[in-house]
Design a protein around this motif. Structure first.
Motif, PDB file in Angstrom:
ATOM      1  N   UNK A 181      49.082  36.164  36.206  1.00 25.34           N
ATOM      2  CA  UNK A 181      48.426  35.684  37.195  1.00 25.34           C
ATOM      3  C   UNK A 181      47.162  36.690  37.788  1.00 25.34           C
ATOM      4  N   UNK A 182      46.619  36.345  38.812  1.00 23.54           N
ATOM      5  CA  UNK A 182      45.544  37.224  39.355  1.00 23.54           C
ATOM      6  C   UNK A 182      45.742  38.825  39.389  1.00 23.54           C
ATOM      7  N   UNK A 183      46.947  38.655  40.162  1.00 24.09           N
ATOM      8  CA  UNK A 183      47.576  40.022  40.482  1.00 24.09           C
ATOM      9  C   UNK A 183      47.597  40.859  39.260  1.00 24.09           C
ATOM     10  N   UNK A 184      48.341  40.404  38.544  1.00 22.85           N
ATOM     11  CA  UNK A 184      48.786  41.115  37.034  1.00 22.85           C
ATOM     12  C   UNK A 184      47.362  41.561  36.464  1.00 22.85           C
ATOM     13  N   UNK A 185      46.443  40.583  36.427  1.00 25.01           N
ATOM     14  CA  UNK A 185      45.113  40.808  35.701  1.00 25.01           C
ATOM     15  C   UNK A 185      44.347  42.112  36.364  1.00 25.01           C
ATOM     16  N   UNK A 186      44.457  41.859  37.702  1.00 21.49           N
ATOM     17  CA  UNK A 186      44.191  42.961  38.645  1.00 21.49           C
ATOM     18  C   UNK A 186      44.608  44.541  38.277  1.00 21.49           C
ATOM     19  N   UNK A 187      45.775  44.544  37.962  1.00 14.36           N
ATOM     20  CA  UNK A 187      46.669  45.625  37.785  1.00 14.36           C
ATOM     21  C   UNK A 187      46.133  46.077  36.429  1.00 14.36           C
ATOM     22  N   UNK A 188      46.096  45.219  35.371  1.00 13.36           N
ATOM     23  CA  UNK A 188      45.685  45.676  34.047  1.00 13.36           C
ATOM     24  C   UNK A 188      44.289  45.959  34.027  1.00 13.36           C
ATOM     25  N   UNK A 189      43.564  45.387  34.983  1.00 15.20           N
ATOM     26  CA  UNK A 189      41.919  45.816  35.000  1.00 15.20           C
ATOM     27  C   UNK A 189      41.838  47.192  35.476  1.00 15.20           C
ATOM     28  N   UNK A 190      42.729  47.502  36.634  1.00 15.87           N
ATOM     29  CA  UNK A 190      42.687  48.736  37.240  1.00 15.87           C
ATOM     30  C   UNK A 190      43.207  49.814  36.181  1.00 15.87           C
ATOM     31  N   UNK A 191      44.404  49.571  35.391  1.00 18.61           N
ATOM     32  CA  UNK A 191      44.611  50.558  34.648  1.00 18.61           C
ATOM     33  C   UNK A 191      43.673  50.892  33.408  1.00 18.61           C
ATOM     34  N   UNK A 192      42.877  49.838  33.043  1.00 18.12           N
ATOM     35  CA  UNK A 192      41.991  49.863  31.977  1.00 18.12           C
ATOM     36  C   UNK A 192      40.772  50.765  32.403  1.00 18.12           C
ATOM     37  N   UNK A 193      40.489  50.452  33.772  1.00 10.44           N
ATOM     38  CA  UNK A 193      39.498  51.243  34.260  1.00 10.44           C
ATOM     39  C   UNK A 193      39.735  52.484  34.244  1.00 10.44           C
ATOM     40  N   UNK A 194      40.906  53.153  34.878  1.00 15.94           N
ATOM     41  CA  UNK A 194      41.390  54.376  35.234  1.00 15.94           C
ATOM     42  C   UNK A 194      41.403  55.222  33.751  1.00 15.94           C
ATOM     43  N   UNK A 195      42.182  54.594  32.821  1.00 15.37           N
ATOM     44  CA  UNK A 195      42.136  55.217  31.277  1.00 15.37           C
ATOM     45  C   UNK A 195      40.931  55.375  30.915  1.00 15.37           C
ATOM     46  N   UNK A 196      40.136  54.308  30.849  1.00 13.85           N
ATOM     47  CA  UNK A 196      38.501  54.173  30.354  1.00 13.85           C
ATOM     48  C   UNK A 196      37.728  55.630  30.823  1.00 13.85           C
ATOM     49  N   UNK A 197      37.741  55.523  32.277  1.00 13.76           N
ATOM     50  CA  UNK A 197      36.786  56.566  33.086  1.00 13.76           C
ATOM     51  C   UNK A 197      37.579  57.950  32.769  1.00 13.76           C
ATOM     52  N   UNK A 198      38.826  57.866  32.732  1.00 13.12           N
ATOM     53  CA  UNK A 198      39.408  59.432  32.361  1.00 13.12           C
ATOM     54  C   UNK A 198      39.026  59.904  31.104  1.00 13.12           C
ATOM     55  N   UNK A 206      41.797  41.416  29.988  1.00 15.53           N
ATOM     56  CA  UNK A 206      41.953  39.914  29.702  1.00 15.53           C
ATOM     57  C   UNK A 206      43.063  39.937  28.360  1.00 15.53           C
ATOM     58  N   UNK A 207      42.672  40.666  27.461  1.00 13.06           N
ATOM     59  CA  UNK A 207      43.493  40.816  26.052  1.00 13.06           C
ATOM     60  C   UNK A 207      44.910  41.282  26.356  1.00 13.06           C
ATOM     61  N   UNK A 208      45.006  42.275  27.254  1.00 23.27           N
ATOM     62  CA  UNK A 208      46.247  42.714  27.635  1.00 23.27           C
ATOM     63  C   UNK A 208      47.045  41.518  28.496  1.00 23.27           C
ATOM     64  N   UNK A 209      46.386  41.025  29.393  1.00 23.35           N
ATOM     65  CA  UNK A 209      46.643  39.943  30.058  1.00 23.35           C
ATOM     66  C   UNK A 209      47.511  38.941  29.058  1.00 23.35           C
ATOM     67  N   UNK A 210      46.766  38.665  28.058  1.00 24.65           N
ATOM     68  CA  UNK A 210      47.262  37.432  27.181  1.00 24.65           C
ATOM     69  C   UNK A 210      48.413  38.015  26.297  1.00 24.65           C
ATOM     70  N   UNK A 211      48.578  39.133  26.169  1.00 24.41           N
ATOM     71  CA  UNK A 211      49.671  39.674  25.119  1.00 24.41           C
ATOM     72  C   UNK A 211      50.891  40.119  26.267  1.00 24.41           C
ATOM     73  N   UNK A 212      50.527  40.154  27.566  1.00 26.12           N
ATOM     74  CA  UNK A 212      51.530  40.580  28.719  1.00 26.12           C
ATOM     75  C   UNK A 212      51.808  42.141  28.562  1.00 26.12           C
ATOM     76  N   UNK A 213      51.088  42.682  28.083  1.00 26.08           N
ATOM     77  CA  UNK A 213      51.275  44.270  28.165  1.00 26.08           C
ATOM     78  C   UNK A 213      50.117  45.092  29.060  1.00 26.08           C
ATOM     79  N   UNK A 214      50.538  45.893  29.662  1.00 23.45           N
ATOM     80  CA  UNK A 214      51.568  46.428  30.082  1.00 23.45           C
ATOM     81  C   UNK A 214      52.410  45.417  31.012  1.00 23.45           C
ATOM     82  N   UNK A 215      53.730  45.752  31.227  1.00 22.13           N
ATOM     83  CA  UNK A 215      54.475  44.741  31.919  1.00 22.13           C
ATOM     84  C   UNK A 215      54.364  44.248  33.297  1.00 22.13           C
TER      85      UNK A 215
END
Length: 200
Positions: free
Chosen positions: A70-87, A57-66
């Motif tokens: 909207x919901x699709x962008x949040x989903x992509x940021x959430x996926x990236x966050x989970x991938x990085x965190x789990x790794x 959500x913080x990434x969504x507010x700051x527009x990072x990554x690019x």
């Protein structure tokens, strides 16, 4: 196994997981199986998952990554966050510590001068305890940060990729470990539930 059962009950203010802090100075090293167990306990904790959601959500507010908004962008940021965190957690807290025989938990000092406790905390980002009890360079933690950065590098939009992302992620990770260790050493013990049982 008993000391890990104690550690996985440790929570800050009864809520936030604080599984990777050892208050018992005589704590035994943990097996590879227990390293994976502790990592999975953290990864499946609802508070950890909520933290990933907040980070996205913080990434969504700051527009990072690019990604788009909207919901699709949040989903992509959430996926990236989970991938990085789990790794980061699986590689840095379970896989590499098992292969390299390192213990990535923070060993609370609690005694000595403020300076010695501060140096102990700050150095823990780079020097940790091996399973043999000797001090070693923290290949596990730094390796976990680099692996997480590499995953992000593959997952982020092209304009946000590059070696700089991987290296900056590793530096931010090291800085985060230093800050966390200082807070653990001087503040969190009094707010962490169940720590008194660690010395039983």
């Amino acid at each position: 196994m008993q000391q890990v059962k104690v550690e996985e009950q440790q929570r800050i203010a009864g809520l936030i997981p604080n599984f990777y802090v050892v208050y018992d100075q005589q704590a035994a090293p943990i097996t590879s199986k227990l390293k994976f167990h502790l990592a999975m306990k953290l990864l499946t904790d609802p508070v950890t998952m909520a933290g990933f959601g907040l980070n996205a959500a913080i990434y969504q507010m700051t527009g990072y990554p690019s990604y788009r908004q909207g919901a699709k962008g949040y989903g992509q940021r959430l996926g990236a966050t989970f991938a990085g965190g789990y790794t980061n957690i699986l590689v840095g807290d379970a896989m590499l510590p098992s292969l390299l025989h390192q213990d990535v938990r923070y060993f609370y000092q609690g005694k000595g001068t403020t300076k010695s406790r501060l140096l102990h905390a700050l150095s823990s980002a780079f020097v940790i305890r091996g399973d043999d009890g000797h001090r070693q360079f923290n290949f596990s933690g730094i390796g976990g940060n680099l692996a997480s950065g590499a995953i992000a590098n593959a997952y982020y939009p092209e304009k946000d990729r590059g070696a700089k992302l991987v290296l900056s992620g590793a530096l931010i990770g090291a800085g985060g470990r230093m800050a966390n260790a200082v807070v653990q050493e001087f503040v969190m013990r009094k707010f962490t539930s169940r720590h008194a049982k660690a010395s039983d």
